[in-house]
Design a protein around this motif. Structure first.
Motif, PDB file in Angstrom:
ATOM      1  N   ALA A   1       0.824  -1.207   0.000  1.00 32.82           N
ATOM      2  CA  ALA A   1       0.000   0.000   0.000  1.00 32.82           C
ATOM      3  C   ALA A   1       0.859   1.258   0.000  1.00 32.82           C
ATOM      4  O   ALA A   1       0.502   2.270  -0.627  1.00 32.82           O
ATOM      5  CB  ALA A   1      -0.942  -0.010   1.200  1.00 32.82           C
ATOM      6  N   GLU A   2       1.985   1.218   0.689  1.00 27.10           N
ATOM      7  CA  GLU A   2       2.901   2.359   0.652  1.00 27.10           C
ATOM      8  C   GLU A   2       3.433   2.580  -0.764  1.00 27.10           C
ATOM      9  O   GLU A   2       3.577   3.719  -1.220  1.00 27.10           O
ATOM     10  CB  GLU A   2       4.050   2.133   1.625  1.00 27.10           C
ATOM     11  CG  GLU A   2       3.640   2.151   3.089  1.00 27.10           C
ATOM     12  CD  GLU A   2       4.798   1.868   4.020  1.00 27.10           C
ATOM     13  OE1 GLU A   2       5.933   1.716   3.524  1.00 27.10           O
ATOM     14  OE2 GLU A   2       4.578   1.811   5.239  1.00 27.10           O
TER      15      GLU A   2
ATOM     16  N   SER B   1       1.791   1.733  -3.481  1.00 23.74           N
ATOM     17  CA  SER B   1       0.647   2.262  -4.230  1.00 23.74           C
ATOM     18  C   SER B   1       0.516   3.762  -4.022  1.00 23.74           C
ATOM     19  O   SER B   1       0.264   4.523  -4.968  1.00 23.74           O
ATOM     20  CB  SER B   1      -0.644   1.565  -3.802  1.00 23.74           C
ATOM     21  OG  SER B   1      -0.596   0.183  -4.042  1.00 23.74           O
ATOM     22  N   ASP B   2       0.655   4.214  -2.770  1.00 23.15           N
ATOM     23  CA  ASP B   2       0.573   5.647  -2.483  1.00 23.15           C
ATOM     24  C   ASP B   2       1.644   6.420  -3.247  1.00 23.15           C
ATOM     25  O   ASP B   2       1.372   7.500  -3.798  1.00 23.15           O
ATOM     26  CB  ASP B   2       0.736   5.896  -0.986  1.00 23.15           C
ATOM     27  CG  ASP B   2      -0.543   5.678  -0.203  1.00 23.15           C
ATOM     28  OD1 ASP B   2      -1.636   5.956  -0.739  1.00 23.15           O
ATOM     29  OD2 ASP B   2      -0.461   5.240   0.967  1.00 23.15           O
TER      30      ASP B   2
ATOM     31  N   SER C   1      -1.590  -0.574  -8.576  1.00 23.59           N
ATOM     32  CA  SER C   1      -1.288  -1.270  -7.333  1.00 23.59           C
ATOM     33  C   SER C   1       0.201  -1.492  -7.181  1.00 23.59           C
ATOM     34  O   SER C   1       0.872  -1.917  -8.129  1.00 23.59           O
ATOM     35  CB  SER C   1      -1.997  -2.625  -7.261  1.00 23.59           C
ATOM     36  OG  SER C   1      -1.711  -3.266  -6.026  1.00 23.59           O
TER      37      SER C   1
ATOM     38  N   MET D   1      -5.551   0.670  -5.736  1.00 27.05           N
ATOM     39  CA  MET D   1      -6.254   1.916  -5.435  1.00 27.05           C
ATOM     40  C   MET D   1      -6.509   2.673  -6.727  1.00 27.05           C
ATOM     41  O   MET D   1      -5.897   2.393  -7.771  1.00 27.05           O
ATOM     42  CB  MET D   1      -5.444   2.778  -4.475  1.00 27.05           C
ATOM     43  CG  MET D   1      -4.121   3.249  -5.039  1.00 27.05           C
ATOM     44  SD  MET D   1      -3.161   4.244  -3.861  1.00 27.05           S
ATOM     45  CE  MET D   1      -4.290   5.576  -3.531  1.00 27.05           C
TER      46      MET D   1
ATOM     47  N   HIS E   1     -10.307  -4.457  -2.407  1.00 23.48           N
ATOM     48  CA  HIS E   1     -10.181  -3.226  -3.179  1.00 23.48           C
ATOM     49  C   HIS E   1     -11.572  -2.596  -3.160  1.00 23.48           C
ATOM     50  O   HIS E   1     -12.450  -2.998  -3.924  1.00 23.48           O
ATOM     51  CB  HIS E   1      -9.730  -3.547  -4.602  1.00 23.48           C
ATOM     52  CG  HIS E   1      -9.500  -2.349  -5.456  1.00 23.48           C
ATOM     53  ND1 HIS E   1      -9.464  -2.417  -6.843  1.00 23.48           N
ATOM     54  CD2 HIS E   1      -9.310  -1.043  -5.151  1.00 23.48           C
ATOM     55  CE1 HIS E   1      -9.255  -1.216  -7.337  1.00 23.48           C
ATOM     56  NE2 HIS E   1      -9.155  -0.365  -6.326  1.00 23.48           N
TER      57      HIS E   1
ATOM     58  N   ASP F   1      -9.705   2.295  -2.708  1.00 22.44           N
ATOM     59  CA  ASP F   1      -8.563   2.106  -1.822  1.00 22.44           C
ATOM     60  C   ASP F   1      -8.491   0.657  -1.364  1.00 22.44           C
ATOM     61  O   ASP F   1      -9.521  -0.027  -1.270  1.00 22.44           O
ATOM     62  CB  ASP F   1      -8.680   2.991  -0.585  1.00 22.44           C
ATOM     63  CG  ASP F   1      -8.137   4.390  -0.814  1.00 22.44           C
ATOM     64  OD1 ASP F   1      -7.036   4.505  -1.374  1.00 22.44           O
ATOM     65  OD2 ASP F   1      -8.811   5.368  -0.431  1.00 22.44           O
TER      66      ASP F   1
ATOM     67  N   ARG G   1      -8.750   1.700   5.956  1.00 21.95           N
ATOM     68  CA  ARG G   1      -8.028   2.106   4.743  1.00 21.95           C
ATOM     69  C   ARG G   1      -6.538   1.892   4.929  1.00 21.95           C
ATOM     70  O   ARG G   1      -5.973   2.263   5.954  1.00 21.95           O
ATOM     71  CB  ARG G   1      -8.274   3.586   4.434  1.00 21.95           C
ATOM     72  CG  ARG G   1      -9.582   3.932   3.750  1.00 21.95           C
ATOM     73  CD  ARG G   1      -9.621   5.435   3.447  1.00 21.95           C
ATOM     74  NE  ARG G   1      -8.604   5.807   2.483  1.00 21.95           N
ATOM     75  CZ  ARG G   1      -8.038   7.023   2.407  1.00 21.95           C
ATOM     76  NH1 ARG G   1      -8.357   7.956   3.279  1.00 21.95           N
ATOM     77  NH2 ARG G   1      -7.144   7.289   1.485  1.00 21.95           N
TER      78      ARG G   1
ATOM     79  N   SER H   1      -4.460   3.038   2.526  1.00 21.18           N
ATOM     80  CA  SER H   1      -3.866   4.119   1.743  1.00 21.18           C
ATOM     81  C   SER H   1      -3.934   5.429   2.518  1.00 21.18           C
ATOM     82  O   SER H   1      -4.864   5.661   3.295  1.00 21.18           O
ATOM     83  CB  SER H   1      -4.607   4.271   0.415  1.00 21.18           C
ATOM     84  OG  SER H   1      -4.284   5.510  -0.202  1.00 21.18           O
ATOM     85  N   THR H   2      -2.951   6.302   2.284  1.00 19.71           N
ATOM     86  CA  THR H   2      -2.971   7.640   2.873  1.00 19.71           C
ATOM     87  C   THR H   2      -3.208   8.724   1.830  1.00 19.71           C
ATOM     88  O   THR H   2      -3.252   9.908   2.172  1.00 19.71           O
ATOM     89  CB  THR H   2      -1.650   7.926   3.599  1.00 19.71           C
ATOM     90  OG1 THR H   2      -0.564   7.842   2.658  1.00 19.71           O
ATOM     91  CG2 THR H   2      -1.415   6.926   4.722  1.00 19.71           C
ATOM     92  N   THR H   3      -3.354   8.359   0.559  1.00 23.59           N
ATOM     93  CA  THR H   3      -3.592   9.338  -0.496  1.00 23.59           C
ATOM     94  C   THR H   3      -4.953   9.991  -0.303  1.00 23.59           C
ATOM     95  O   THR H   3      -5.958   9.292  -0.163  1.00 23.59           O
ATOM     96  CB  THR H   3      -3.536   8.662  -1.877  1.00 23.59           C
ATOM     97  OG1 THR H   3      -2.248   8.075  -2.062  1.00 23.59           O
ATOM     98  CG2 THR H   3      -3.791   9.664  -3.000  1.00 23.59           C
TER      99      THR H   3
END
Length: 394
Positions: free
Chosen positions: A174-175, A177-178, A248, A258, A355, A372, A383, A385-387
Motif C-alpha cells: 500500500a505504501e 501504491s501511495d 497497485s 487503489m 479493493h 482504496d 483504509r 492508503s494515505t492518499t
C-alpha cells in the motif's frame, strides 16, 4: 522508503516467509482436504500454489499443479526446465518435472497414482483458468478407478484471510501504491500524455521498492473512462479532461490496489456534487464492511447513499472485491473476483483485504471515482492508503 531488502549478498531473492510458514499452510490445507472426504486435491490456480509452497516466478504461463494429499507430502508438477528456481524457492518439496515433449496429463496421472494410489477420491479446481480441459479430461478418463469432484473454492477462503505476517507485506504494498499514485497525479497536466503519467507511476514504483504487479497501471483520459481494462496511449491531455488512474503496488505478489479520478485544468460542472456523493458512498460501504457483515449488505450501504442523492437509476455490478496474492493478469486472483455484489451472501472475515471502490461514471450528472485497499476489522474496513480522496484539479 524501502523497508525490506529482497536480495542476499549474492543477489538471490530472499523469501517473504520461512519454509515453516508454507509447511504449516500445507498441513492446514491437508486437513481441509480430509475434512471434505477427499484423498487429495489437485491444485492448479497459481495463487493457491504460491500460497501453499512459495514458488515465485513467471513460469506459471506453463502448466503447474500441486498434488496435495490429505496426509503426507505434496508433490509439485511443473516444467523440468524450472528446476533451478524450484530447487532454490521450494527445496523442501518433492518436484516431478515434465519435459516439453511429455504428455502433461499422463505425467499427472503417474504422479497422482504414486502419491495417493488408486481407488481414491480426488478434488480438482475445475474453474481454474490454468487447468486446460484436455489435461483434466484425460486425467479423469485415465483413472476410472478414482472419483473426481469439483473442489474449486476449497482453498480460496483460507488464502483470502491474511495473517499478521501477510498483512505486514500488504501494508508495504500500500505504501508503494501511495507513492505511485502521488507521482502519477503530480505528473498529469495539460499537454502531458497518458504514457508520461504511466512512466511517472512506474518510476515511483521502482523507487519505492515495488516489485512487478499483476496489472500494469491503468491510465485513461475522458474518451476511454469506461473501458475498464485498457491503459495508456500517447494521447496528450486537454483542459477539461478527466484522467482515470488505477494501480497497485506489489511486494512478493501481495497487492494493494487503489484508484483516483483527477481533472485536467478544470472540472466539468456538477463534478464537485458527484464527488461528494461518491465519497459518502465509499464511507458508508467502508463502515459497513466489518467482520461478520455480508457482502450484499456492504453493497446496499453503498447504493443507499447513491439512491438518497437522487441517482437511484445508477447501479454497479459491485463496489469492491477481495484481493491479495495475484499473478498476471490480475491482482484479484484467478477468474471472476470474489466481490461485494448486490445480493452477495459471502460473510466477511477479519483479515480479508478488499479493493473497495466507489465508481460513479456515466451518471448523467457528473463523474467521479475513488478506490482504496482496505482490511476487514471488527469495527469496519481500515483504509491502507494515505492518499487524499478529495477532488483534485491539476
Amino acid at each position: 522508503m524501502v523497508e525490506r531488502v529482497r536480495a542476499d549478498t549474492l543477489g538471490f531473492r530472499l523469501p517473504l516467509f520461512g519454509r515453516e510458514v508454507f509447511a504449516a499452510r500445507r498441513r492446514e490445507a491437508g486437513d481441509l482436504v480430509a475434512g471434505v472426504g477427499l484423498d487429495a486435491l489437485l491444485v492448479t490456480v497459481p495463487e493457491n500454489i504460491y500460497y501453499l509452497v512459495g514458488l515465485d516466478h513467471f513460469g506459471y504461463f506453463a502448466f503447474h499443479a500441486l498434488v496435495l494429499p490429505a496426509e503426507g507430502e505434496a508433490v509439485l508438477i511443473a516444467r523440468r526446465m524450472e528446476h533451478v528456481t524450484i530447487a532454490r524457492d521450494v527445496p523442501d518439496l518433492d518436484f516431478a518435472g515434465y519435459g516439453d515433449e511429455d504428455d502433461i496429463a499422463f505425467h499427472c496421472v503417474d504422479v497422482v497414482r504414486c502419491t495417493v494410489g488408486t481407488r481414491t477420491r480426488i478434488g480438482m479446481e475445475q474453474s481454474s483458468l490454468y487447468f486446460p480441459p484436455k489435461v483434466w479430461s484425460t486425467i479423469v478418463a485415465s483413472m476410472p478407478e478414482s472419483e473426481f469432484v469439483d473442489a474449486s473454492d476449497l482453498l480460496t477462503r483460507p488464502r483470502l484471510v491474511q495473517r499478521p505476517e501477510e498483512m505486514a507485506v500488504t501494508r508495504q504494498a500500500a505504501e508503494v501504491s501511495d507513492a505511485m499514485m502521488s507521482a502519477a497525479i503530480d505528473a498529469a497536466g495539460v499537454g502531458v500524455t497518458e504514457r508520461e503519467v504511466a512512466t511517472a507511476a512506474v518510476a515511483a514504483m521502482m523507487a519505492a521498492g515495488g516489485e512487478p504487479p499483476a496489472f500494469w497501471p491503468f491510465v485513461r483520459a475522458t474518451s476511454r473512462l469506461n473501458e475498464d481494462h485498457t491503459t495508456w496511449t500517447d494521447y496528450p491531455m486537454k483542459a477539461g479532461d478527466a484522467l482515470f488512474l488505477e494501480l497497485s503496488g506489489s511486494i512478493g505478489r501481495y497487492h494493494a490496489p487503489m484508484g483516483r479520478l483527477v481533472f485536467i485544468g478544470e472540472a466539468p460542472p456538477g463534478s464537485a456534487e458527484v464527488a461528494g456523493v461518491c465519497l459518502g458512498a465509499f464511507e458508508a460501504a467502508r463502515s459497513t464492511a466489518a467482520s461478520g457483515a455480508v457482502a450484499g449488505d456492504v453493497y446496499e450501504a453503498w447504493q443507499g447513499v447513491v439512491d438518497d442523492a437522487g441517482l437511484a437509476h445508477y447501479r454497479r455490478h459491485h463496489c469492491g472485491y477481495a484481493t491479495g496474492i495475484g499473478f498476471p493478469p490480475s491482482w484479484s486472483g484467478n477468474g471472476v473476483p470474489k466481490a461485494l455484489r448486490p445480493g452477495g451472501t459471502d460473510t466477511l472475515v477479519e483479515g480479508m483485504v478488499f479493493h473497495l471502490m466507489s465508481w460513479m461514471m456515466g451518471t448523467g450528472q457528473g463523474d467521479y471515482f475513488v478506490s482504496d485497499p482496505v482490511v476487514i476489522t471488527p469495527s469496519g474496513a481500515e483504509r491502507l492508503s494515505t492518499t487524499p480522496q478529495g477532488m483534485r484539479v491539476v
